[in-house]
Structures are given as C-alpha cells and as structure tokens.
Design an enzyme around this catalytic site. Structure first.
Site, mmCIF file in Angstrom:
data_model
loop_
_atom_site.group_PDB
_atom_site.id
_atom_site.type_symbol
_atom_site.label_atom_id
_atom_site.label_comp_id
_atom_site.label_asym_id
_atom_site.label_seq_id
_atom_site.Cartn_x
_atom_site.Cartn_y
_atom_site.Cartn_z
ATOM 1 N N SER A 60 11.862 33.686 50.784
ATOM 2 C CA SER A 60 12.904 34.676 51.022
ATOM 3 C C SER A 60 12.770 35.841 50.059
ATOM 4 O O SER A 60 12.435 35.668 48.892
ATOM 5 C CB SER A 60 14.294 34.052 50.867
ATOM 6 O OG SER A 60 15.298 35.029 51.073
ATOM 7 N N LYS B 295 15.457 26.819 53.687
ATOM 8 C CA LYS B 295 15.330 28.254 53.973
ATOM 9 C C LYS B 295 16.176 28.630 55.196
ATOM 10 O O LYS B 295 16.795 29.705 55.239
ATOM 11 C CB LYS B 295 13.865 28.603 54.224
ATOM 12 C CG LYS B 295 13.608 30.037 54.712
ATOM 13 C CD LYS B 295 14.192 31.093 53.771
ATOM 14 C CE LYS B 295 13.622 32.482 54.006
ATOM 15 N NZ LYS B 295 13.652 32.974 55.381
ATOM 16 N N HIS C 29 19.702 28.837 54.064
ATOM 17 C CA HIS C 29 19.796 30.107 53.311
ATOM 18 C C HIS C 29 20.040 31.261 54.261
ATOM 19 O O HIS C 29 20.917 32.106 54.046
ATOM 20 C CB HIS C 29 18.510 30.323 52.512
ATOM 21 C CG HIS C 29 18.307 31.737 52.027
ATOM 22 N ND1 HIS C 29 17.920 32.769 52.870
ATOM 23 C CD2 HIS C 29 18.445 32.291 50.799
ATOM 24 C CE1 HIS C 29 17.826 33.894 52.183
ATOM 25 N NE2 HIS C 29 18.137 33.633 50.927
ATOM 26 N N ASN C 30 19.261 31.316 55.343
ATOM 27 C CA ASN C 30 19.402 32.417 56.296
ATOM 28 C C ASN C 30 20.742 32.352 57.026
ATOM 29 O O ASN C 30 21.323 33.377 57.363
ATOM 30 C CB ASN C 30 18.251 32.395 57.296
ATOM 31 C CG ASN C 30 16.968 32.937 56.696
ATOM 32 O OD1 ASN C 30 16.800 32.961 55.483
ATOM 33 N ND2 ASN C 30 16.051 33.363 57.537
ATOM 34 N N GLU D 165 23.143 33.814 54.792
ATOM 35 C CA GLU D 165 22.865 35.257 54.809
ATOM 36 C C GLU D 165 23.526 35.921 56.019
ATOM 37 O O GLU D 165 24.118 37.012 55.899
ATOM 38 C CB GLU D 165 21.356 35.459 54.846
ATOM 39 C CG GLU D 165 20.881 36.898 54.944
ATOM 40 C CD GLU D 165 19.377 36.970 55.134
ATOM 41 O OE1 GLU D 165 18.928 37.711 56.041
ATOM 42 O OE2 GLU D 165 18.645 36.274 54.391
#
Length: 464
Positions: A116, A170, A173-174, A177
């Site tokens: 990222s 990940k 995480h997105n 986000e």
C-alpha cells in the site's frame, strides 16, 4: 508501481533484473532511471530467471486474476527448489491461498504480499504486508523490510501469517480506506450544503483538523484537493470533477468477505455501495427529475457545527477501524493465521493510504496483555466516543433534514447504537423465522432451542 518497486530495490543497493512483456517499457525504465542502481535488462522469463541469484525471488506486479496464474505456469518449469514467486498485486486472498498450496506442491514457495502507498509509496517506502510460509520470509523479509516505509526507525513490514494472510490484511486495509474516504466526502458535503462552507474555506478547516487527533494522510490531501483551483474555469477543481467514484475490487471483496465471515462491517460496506450509486449516471439523472424531495423548512446551523462535524468524523473513523479489526479477528479464527493486530496496526502507521497518528494509539491498545475485544472498548476510545457521539447524532439529523446522503456517518451511528443497546429487534426476526420456516429460537430464561407450532395449537416445544 512495479517500476517504482524495482527502482526502490535498486536504490537500496540490490541488483534488480527487470522484465516486461513489452521490451519498450523495460528500455524506457532503464533510459529514465537506469542511473539509480544496478539493473539487468531481460527480454524473456527464462532470461529473467537465469539472471537471479538463488534462492530466486521473482516478484510479479501484474493485474490480479488469470494473468497471475498464467505467469506462474510459465515460471514453474524454470525454477529450482526453494525459489520464491511473489505476487505483489491486489490479488484476492482466496486465489493466493490456492496458489500457495499449488506452488508448494511443486517444491517452490509462493508469497502474496499486500503493498500500500500507491506509486509514490512503492518508490519511497510502502507499507508491506507479506503472507506465505515463515521459511520464505527468512529469505524475503530482509529485502522487503529494507525498502518499506519507516516509522520512528521501525520498518512498516513484518510477516503477517500463512498463505493468503497478507493479501487479506491488505484487502481489509483497502476496505477501511474506502470508508475513510467516503466519510471525508460526506463531511465535505455536509459542511458545504448545511453550513455554507465553500471548498477554499474547507481547505483551511481540513488543514487545521490535521493538527488534531484526525491527523492523517487522507485529511492532508483532502485539504490540497479542496484548495486547488481549476486552471481552465477558475472554479474549485472539485466542482469540475465528475461525481462518479471508481473502484478496482478490493472494497467489494471486503464487503463480500465480511458477509461470509458474519462480520458487521456496515460502514465499510456502505462506502462501497456509495461508490456504486455514484456511478449510476442515467438513473441519477432521472431520479433528480422524479424524486425531488419536498424538504420544507430545514434547520440552520451555527459556527459550532464545524466542531460537531469534526467530532462526527472522528467517531466514524474509529468505527471503521473497529469494524476492520473485528473482521481481522474473525478471519483469524476462520483461517488459523494467528494475526497480531498490534503488528498490523504498526504496519499501517507509515507508507500506506490510511496512515494516521491514530494508528500508533491503536497499536498500543492491542499490544498489551489484555487487548480489547473491540477497539471501541479500549478506555481512551470509549471516552472519545462518549464525547463524539452526541455530535454524530446531530450531524446525521441535520444531514437528513437537508436531504444530504450520509451512508457512513449513519452506519457508524447505527453500529455504535447496535453494540450498546440492551435489546435489539432481532428477537422479532427470530420469531418470524420460526413462524415461516421452523428455524427455532432461544429463550432468555432457559437453555436450548424452541419452536412454536404456529399453524396448529401454538404450543411451544423444546427441540433436541
């Protein structure tokens, strides 16, 4: 990002063999940046593999999906025992789990890593989330840690867990986000529509907020975007950008995985739905003609409303992190990854898109002997929510009165209230399910499952 990762490795003293299906792209990379380190140009996969020292570490940065499988098949005949194939793209974690098992059966290692930070992060230091076997990390870890972002002397890279753990983290995480970006957008909309704050004024508001507990990369760049004027029209740039948000799949995957795990990631899911709705151009145009709201008189707001919005934004950000971390805990139970939430939060403190001062506090909360079952149960966040939720209620109410859609603000409030409420309407839902499908229900006053004979004499029966 692939080119920038190669440059990052080269800048750190590694000899980097590079390959692209288009030799022209390889030549352009070397022509523009070949003086940054020691690169080896290769024109085929076999040439690439021959150029690497053993155990070979072949890093792929290609589009997720069938292309990854195709390259793996091309690579396997060229490798030797203990060589490592690394997928640094945004692959779905289930594909990574499958590929890791398949490549291992051939005597090699497969590692899926989440990266990222975008193109800038890839070049200057991204947040890196590697999965795969511990043995593969012994060889790969020092390289990745050397090029990762640095937070107070600590690399934002550490081994996450086996098979698809890196890509799963990940993905979450997105998802966070997505929620973060959407609620910032809702903040902008509420401030402009309800409080009359134009983009240039909001730019300064966001700059000021970046010196508070909201300090983060996304708040920082929001100020830059809102303060930028379009050179062609002289209008704020945000007013000439088409209001249809794109997505590449990771947010959608987070929503689907949340449903599969039974994780209540409502704020994250609503942010994905909001992007989908924003892209319904023709439908939205027709809706503006046919669904115009009759709002009547709407409440006015004072200058203190800006502070209410700031607190509402902070509360909603906490909820989105709480939901993402809860999803990681559920995935840990499902897949046996032994995820360490404090280390994951530490990886996100620099280099990545959601990097924020808040993450250092989150890391410390999960690093103790008694980590909270939910982020909102950590005393400092319990207190923060108690202060911020009244403002969140006000903002959601004002937005509703003005006809401003606030899916993440609203979902965050509903999640908070759903957690704290002593009785939820799920009791009625269980009664309905038992009525039409004999799904049974539990009682509050004795153990076991029960069914009422709804179509007969309505006597209750305890089920075995």
């Amino acid at each position: 990002m692939g080119a920038n990762l190669a440059r990052n490795f080269a800048r750190h003293g590694y000899t980097v063999a590079v390959h692209n299906r288009s030799i022209g792209r390889t030549e352009n990379l070397l022509a523009e940046h070949g003086d940054e380190g020691n690169f080896i140009k290769t024109e085929s996969l076999s040439e690439l593999v021959e150029a690497l020292e053993r155990p070979r570490r072949v890093l792929l940065m290609i589009q997720a999906g069938s292309a990854v499988d195709a390259v793996i098949e091309d690579l396997l005949p060229l490798l030797d025992e203990d060589d490592i194939i690394i997928d640094a793209g945004n692959s779905h974690f289930a594909d990574t789990r499958r590929r890791e098992e398949y490549v291992a059966s051939k005597g090699f290692h497969f590692v899926g890593i989440g990266v990222s930070g975008g193109e800038e992060g890839a070049l200057n230091g991204p947040s890196i989330m590697p999965g795969g076997s511990e043995k593969s990390y012994e060889s790969l870890g020092p390289l990745l840690e050397s090029i990762a972002a640095d937070y107070n002397g600590e690399p934002c890279c550490s081994w996450i867990g086996t098979d698809g753990a890196g890509h799963f983290v990940k993905m979450v995480h997105n998802g966070i986000e997505y929620a973060d970006m959407q609620v910032i957008g809702e903040t902008y909309d509420v401030l402009r529509t309800a409080a009359g704050k134009e983009p240039a004024e909001q730019a300064q508001i966001f700059r000021d907020w970046n010196d508070t507990e909201l300090s983060s990369y996304l708040i920082e760049i929001t100020a830059e975007v809102l303060g930028h004027q379009d050179a062609k029209t002289g209008k704020p740039l945000v007013d000439v950008i088409v209001d249809a948000a794109g997505q590449k799949g990771t947010g959608r995957w987070t929503g689907i995985s949340g449903l599969e795990l039974g994780s209540a990631i409502s704020a994250i899911a609503e942010s994905v739905f909001a992007r989908s709705l924003s892209s319904l151009g023709d439908i939205r145009t027709e809706a503006q003609q046919k669904l115009a709201p009759a709002l009547g008189e709407v409440p006015s707001v004072g200058e203190d409303f800006v502070e209410d919005v700031r607190l509402a934004l902070y509360a909603s950000k906490l909820v989105s992190y709480a939901q993402g971390l809860d999803m990681l805990q559920m995935a840990d139970s499902e897949y046996g990854w032994e995820l360490k939430l404090d280390e994951i939060a530490a990886l996100w403190r620099a280099g990545c898109i959601i990097r924020a001062e808040l993450l250092d506090t989150i890391m410390k909360e999960y690093a103790g002997a008694n980590p909270p079952a939910n982020l909102l149960f950590a005393p400092r966040f319990t207190e923060a929510m108690a202060t911020a939720v009244p403002a969140l209620r006000k903002v959601v109410g004002v937005a509703a009165a003005h006809g401003i859609p606030t899916p993440v603000f609203s979902a965050a409030l509903a999640y908070y209230d759903g957690l704290r409420r002593d009785r939820l309407p799920a009791a009625l839902i269980q009664g309905q399910r038992d009525f039409f499908g004999a799904h049974t229900y539990k009682r509050v006053d004795e153990p076991g499952a029960f069914h009422t004979d709804w179509s007969g004499d309505r006597r209750e029966e305890k089920m075995d």
